[in-house]
Write an enzyme that holds these catalytic residues in place. Structure first.
Site, PDB file in Angstrom:
ATOM      1  N   ARG A  60      21.889 -30.320  80.890  1.00  0.00           N
ATOM      2  CA  ARG A  60      20.776 -31.609  82.117  1.00  0.00           C
ATOM      3  C   ARG A  60      20.259 -32.076  80.475  1.00  0.00           C
ATOM      4  NH1 ARG A  60      17.935 -35.403  83.121  1.00  0.00           N
ATOM      5  NH2 ARG A  60      16.742 -34.847  85.535  1.00  0.00           N
ATOM      6  N   GLU A  68      19.650 -41.574  90.306  1.00  0.00           N
ATOM      7  CA  GLU A  68      20.388 -40.885  90.762  1.00  0.00           C
ATOM      8  C   GLU A  68      21.575 -41.693  91.622  1.00  0.00           C
ATOM      9  OE1 GLU A  68      19.991 -37.440  92.244  1.00  0.00           O
ATOM     10  OE2 GLU A  68      17.594 -37.149  90.406  1.00  0.00           O
ATOM     11  N   ARG A 102      20.361 -24.304  84.190  1.00  0.00           N
ATOM     12  CA  ARG A 102      21.346 -24.994  83.106  1.00  0.00           C
ATOM     13  C   ARG A 102      20.683 -25.068  81.789  1.00  0.00           C
ATOM     14  NH1 ARG A 102      20.669 -30.351  86.895  1.00  0.00           N
ATOM     15  NH2 ARG A 102      18.306 -30.044  86.348  1.00  0.00           N
TER      16      ARG A 102
END
Length: 181
Positions: A60, A68, A102
């Protein structure tokens, strides 16, 4: 004999010492990470990389939040991130890990700091909540806003964190409607 340091010596050499110290500390920070090959782009702020040992790692991008995919500019952000990184070797500077496991990282391709580039093109917000002290990203967002780049060309762009919260509310209300007799 011990050398005597007068003011002129300090004024002449102190700036050089500071620069050397910063360079050395910067190099040691980056040396812990290495090059990775980008094998996937999920959206405008998340990628998958392959390590030299062929391990797949989800990353990320630190300090940014892109729209989004279903939002205005979401697909455009993914497309631009793909152009910048897909199939390329990147330098990854790990900042932390998130609750999903992540890596949160700074991504560099050549001399391009990708996180900053996405904000500068108006394809991501500076994610203040997780990078409050990052004045580079803050200044980049201010410039993108003032020049009405990307999502900043919209009258009232909706940040991804607000959009996600509104989506969650819509999903919950749909579920409660379906359960009603």
């Amino acid at each position: 004999r011990i050398p005597v340091f007068n003011k002129s010596f300090i004024y002449r050499f102190f700036p050089s010492l500071v620069v050397c110290a910063l360079l050395v500390s910067g190099c040691s920070q980056k040396s812990s990470d290495s090059l990775y090959r980008v094998v996937g782009v999920h959206d405008g702020d998340t990628i998958t990389v392959l390590s030299s040992g062929k391990q797949s790692i989800k990353v990320r991008l630190y300090g940014i939040d892109a729209p989004e995919l279903k939002q205005i500019f979401g697909a455009r952000a993914k497309e631009e991130l793909s152009k910048l990184v897909f199939g390329k070797d990147i330098e990854l500077v790990t900042v932390s890990k998130d609750r999903y496991g992540r890596i949160i990282g700074k991504v560099i391709v050549g001399d391009i700091y990708v996180n900053q580039e996405m904000i500068g093109k108006g394809l991501a917000w500076w994610y203040k909540e997780y990078s409050k002290k990052d004045s580079v990203l803050e200044r980049t967002e201010k410039l993108a806003k003032s020049e009405k780049r990307g999502l900043w060309s919209l009258k009232d762009p909706v940040s991804p964190w607000i959009w996600r919260a509104e989506e969650e509310t819509r999903r919950k209300s749909k579920k409660s409607i379906k359960k009603s007799p």
